[in-house]
Write a protein that holds these residues in place. Structure first.
Motif, short mmCIF file in Angstrom:
data_model
loop_
_atom_site.label_atom_id
_atom_site.label_comp_id
_atom_site.label_asym_id
_atom_site.label_seq_id
_atom_site.Cartn_x
_atom_site.Cartn_y
_atom_site.Cartn_z
N ARG A 59 21.35 -13.63 -1.36
CA ARG A 59 20.14 -12.72 -0.91
C ARG A 59 20.20 -11.24 -1.83
O ARG A 59 21.15 -10.59 -1.74
N ASP A 60 19.22 -11.27 -2.68
CA ASP A 60 19.26 -9.81 -3.20
C ASP A 60 19.09 -8.86 -2.36
O ASP A 60 19.35 -7.60 -2.63
N ASP A 61 18.45 -8.94 -1.07
CA ASP A 61 18.09 -7.75 0.00
C ASP A 61 19.36 -7.80 0.98
O ASP A 61 19.05 -7.23 2.05
N LEU A 62 20.28 -8.44 0.76
CA LEU A 62 21.51 -8.49 1.81
C LEU A 62 21.79 -7.03 2.52
O LEU A 62 22.08 -6.73 3.37
N VAL A 63 22.01 -6.22 1.56
CA VAL A 63 22.75 -5.04 1.96
C VAL A 63 21.64 -4.11 2.76
O VAL A 63 21.79 -3.67 3.88
N ALA A 64 20.41 -4.33 2.39
CA ALA A 64 19.42 -3.73 3.18
C ALA A 64 19.20 -4.37 4.42
O ALA A 64 19.08 -3.61 5.49
N LYS A 65 19.32 -5.47 4.57
CA LYS A 65 19.19 -6.32 5.92
C LYS A 65 20.36 -6.23 6.84
O LYS A 65 20.05 -6.19 8.08
N LEU A 66 21.41 -5.74 6.18
CA LEU A 66 22.47 -5.42 7.07
C LEU A 66 22.51 -4.20 7.82
O LEU A 66 23.59 -3.78 8.33
N ALA A 67 21.69 -3.20 7.21
CA ALA A 67 21.87 -1.64 7.30
C ALA A 67 21.60 -1.46 8.89
O ALA A 67 22.52 -0.40 9.44
N ASN A 68 21.23 -2.26 9.79
CA ASN A 68 21.11 -1.96 11.09
C ASN A 68 21.74 -3.10 11.85
O ASN A 68 21.16 -3.98 12.18
N ALA A 69 22.88 -2.94 12.37
CA ALA A 69 23.82 -3.92 13.00
C ALA A 69 22.80 -4.44 14.45
O ALA A 69 23.16 -5.37 14.84
N ALA A 70 22.22 -3.30 14.90
CA ALA A 70 21.73 -3.64 16.15
C ALA A 70 20.60 -4.71 16.00
O ALA A 70 20.32 -5.33 17.19
N ASP A 71 20.34 -5.16 14.79
CA ASP A 71 19.32 -6.12 14.75
C ASP A 71 19.92 -7.55 15.00
O ASP A 71 18.96 -8.48 15.16
N PHE A 72 21.27 -7.63 15.20
CA PHE A 72 21.98 -8.88 15.47
C PHE A 72 22.59 -8.89 16.66
O PHE A 72 23.34 -8.04 17.04
N PRO A 73 22.83 -10.07 17.37
CA PRO A 73 23.32 -10.38 18.28
C PRO A 73 25.03 -10.21 18.42
O PRO A 73 25.58 -10.54 17.44
N VAL A 74 25.52 -9.63 19.42
CA VAL A 74 27.09 -9.50 19.56
C VAL A 74 27.65 -10.59 19.69
O VAL A 74 27.42 -11.06 21.03
N LEU A 75 28.57 -11.11 19.27
CA LEU A 75 29.77 -12.07 19.56
C LEU A 75 30.78 -11.75 20.29
O LEU A 75 31.20 -12.36 21.18
N GLY A 76 31.37 -10.65 20.02
CA GLY A 76 32.37 -10.29 20.58
C GLY A 76 33.18 -8.73 20.00
O GLY A 76 32.80 -8.77 18.83
N ALA A 77 34.28 -8.43 20.58
CA ALA A 77 34.68 -7.31 20.04
C ALA A 77 36.02 -7.99 19.02
O ALA A 77 36.53 -8.75 19.25
N LEU A 78 36.29 -7.08 17.80
CA LEU A 78 37.15 -7.74 16.82
C LEU A 78 38.63 -7.62 17.38
O LEU A 78 39.07 -8.60 17.01
N ASP A 79 38.92 -6.73 18.13
CA ASP A 79 40.33 -6.84 18.59
C ASP A 79 40.52 -8.02 19.66
O ASP A 79 41.76 -8.64 19.55
N ASP A 80 39.42 -8.39 20.35
CA ASP A 80 39.57 -9.71 21.07
C ASP A 80 39.84 -10.77 20.29
O ASP A 80 40.58 -11.76 20.48
N VAL A 81 38.87 -10.81 19.12
CA VAL A 81 38.83 -11.84 18.31
C VAL A 81 40.36 -12.15 17.47
O VAL A 81 40.95 -13.30 17.23
N LEU A 82 40.84 -10.96 17.05
CA LEU A 82 42.18 -10.87 16.52
C LEU A 82 43.12 -11.39 17.42
O LEU A 82 44.40 -11.99 16.91
N ALA A 83 43.16 -11.23 18.65
CA ALA A 83 44.26 -11.75 19.48
C ALA A 83 44.30 -13.01 19.47
O ALA A 83 45.34 -13.71 19.86
N ASN A 84 43.01 -13.68 19.23
CA ASN A 84 43.15 -15.34 19.27
C ASN A 84 43.56 -15.79 17.65
O ASN A 84 43.52 -17.00 17.46
N SER A 85 43.59 -14.79 16.78
CA SER A 85 43.64 -15.49 15.34
C SER A 85 45.07 -15.60 15.14
O SER A 85 45.55 -14.50 14.37
#
Length: 393
Positions: A59-85
């Protein structure tokens, strides 16, 4: 243990608040992978933009599309996911995967002078690590230690080749190191790369091997370089040393390709120029209290990243899903771990950390490729999973 050593602070870029980081997680709710954006310590589901990172990067517009993280649902906290990695991640828990998916995984070989000399040594030793120190001295007496000023494919390089041929010291590794054509090979099949916290694998026949800490470029189907990440091109020195025709066996085994933790996209704060000036640090800590440190400086690469990409893709070769390109390493550990003069080799349980400030750190544990979890989720499984989730269009 590796599973107790990771938190977000350990693996993220020093300027993570300014970094545009995308990756993938295993999503147990979907029984499959989901592309994510990291923002403020939280992982956001960006599969609505594209179901794979391969498609996202197109996507040529990827950087612009990702500018506002609030547009996308939260899956979880990185620290919690790392504990399982962990080396044996539970598929019932969300954990990090390699950030690449269906892209081809390519690698550049012999792009640094120091690793060039080590490849020649491997060839001459025919896989016998006990001969390495003596051969290193003999080769260095002939060609010296500094080939960094030689432009690959130049007239000067051709003159050196002529002299070395006369001395009977020319090598196929010198051919790709200072000759006109770079070594570009397929490191791993799409979907087989492992990510942060996973085990990396050594083929059980190998007794002389090492990690190869590298920068990895994310390249689109048109050859556009859009980001970078870290990689471990696990290498079996004895296998490749026996014959260059065994490169596939030396390089492509279960868990032998680690990539991550995230792809950092190029934007106003991070560009290809940052890649070219990066220093890549490596640490290895063994259960036997062995400790090793080293640094690869991208400023010493013999071929530019653009030229390596140009040799990989063009009218001669297309990659409709894009590709990941390992840029090579100058680090070939020679510190003795066992017998004097035998140099370094891995032991089971080694913890390998590859890091650079603007990309963070990639941490893995070493085990045998026939003992770690088998690779079972390939392209067919991915397509079936995405179809069930209604993500294929």
């Amino acid at each position: 243990m590796l599973e107790h050593s990771m938190n977000a602070q350990d693996i993220l870029p020093h300027d993570s608040s300014d970094a545009l980081l995308i990756g993938r997680v295993w999503d147990p709710r979907a029984s499959g992978p989901t592309p994510v954006l990291l923002a403020n310590g939280m992982l956001h589901d960006i599969s609505a933009l594209a179901p794979t990172t391969s498609q996202l990067l197109e996507r040529d517009d990827l950087v612009a599309k990702l500018a506002n993280a609030a547009d996308f649902p939260v899956l979880g906290a990185l620290d919690d996911v790392l504990a399982n990695s962990t080396p044996d991640s539970d598929p019932g828990k969300m954990h990090l995967l390699a950030p690449n998916d269906v892209q081809a995984v390519k690698a550049s070989g012999v792009t640094f002078v120091s690793s060039l000399l080590e490849r020649v040594i491997e060839e001459q030793a025919r896989g016998d690590s006990s001969r390495a120190d003596q051969i290193r001295r003999e080769i260095t007496e002939i060609i010296g230690e500094d080939l960094s000023q030689i432009q690959p494919g130049s007239d000067k390089a051709a003159d050196i080749k002529k002299v070395l041929l006369e001395k009977g010291a020319w090598s196929q590794y010198l051919e790709v190191g200072i000759g006109p054509d770079a070594e570009i090979f397929t490191k791993a099949p799409p979907m087989s790369s492992v990510g942060q916290g996973a085990n990396v694998g050594l083929h059980p026949i190998s007794h002389w091997n090492n990690p190869e800490p590298e920068l990895v470029l994310a390249v689109t189907s048109t050859g556009r370089i859009v980001g970078a990440t870290l990689g471990n091109d696990v290498n079996l020195r004895d296998v490749e040393g026996r014959s260059a025709l065994l490169l596939g066996k030396a390089k492509d085994n279960n868990g032998s390709c680690s990539v991550g933790p995230f792809i950092r996209l190029f934007d106003g704060s991070f560009t290809l120029e940052n890649v070219k000036s990066a220093d890549i640090a490596l640490t290895i800590d063994g259960e036997d209290d062995f400790h090793l440190e080293g640094v690869s400086s991208m400023s010493k690469i013999s071929r530019s990243p653009e030229s390596l990409v140009g040799q990989a893709i063009g009218k001669h070769h297309q990659y409709p899903d894009g590709f990941m390109l390992f840029l090579g390493t100058m680090f070939a550990p020679v510190q003795d771990r066992g017998a004097k003069g035998a140099g370094f080799t891995h032991e089971i349980g080694d913890i390998v950390k590859i890091s650079t400030p603007q990309l963070g750190a990639l941490i893995n544990r070493v085990d045998r490729s026939d003992k770690i979890s088998p690779w079972t989720f390939g392209i067919t499984a991915l397509m079936s999973n995405l179809a069930r989730r209604g993500l294929l269009k």
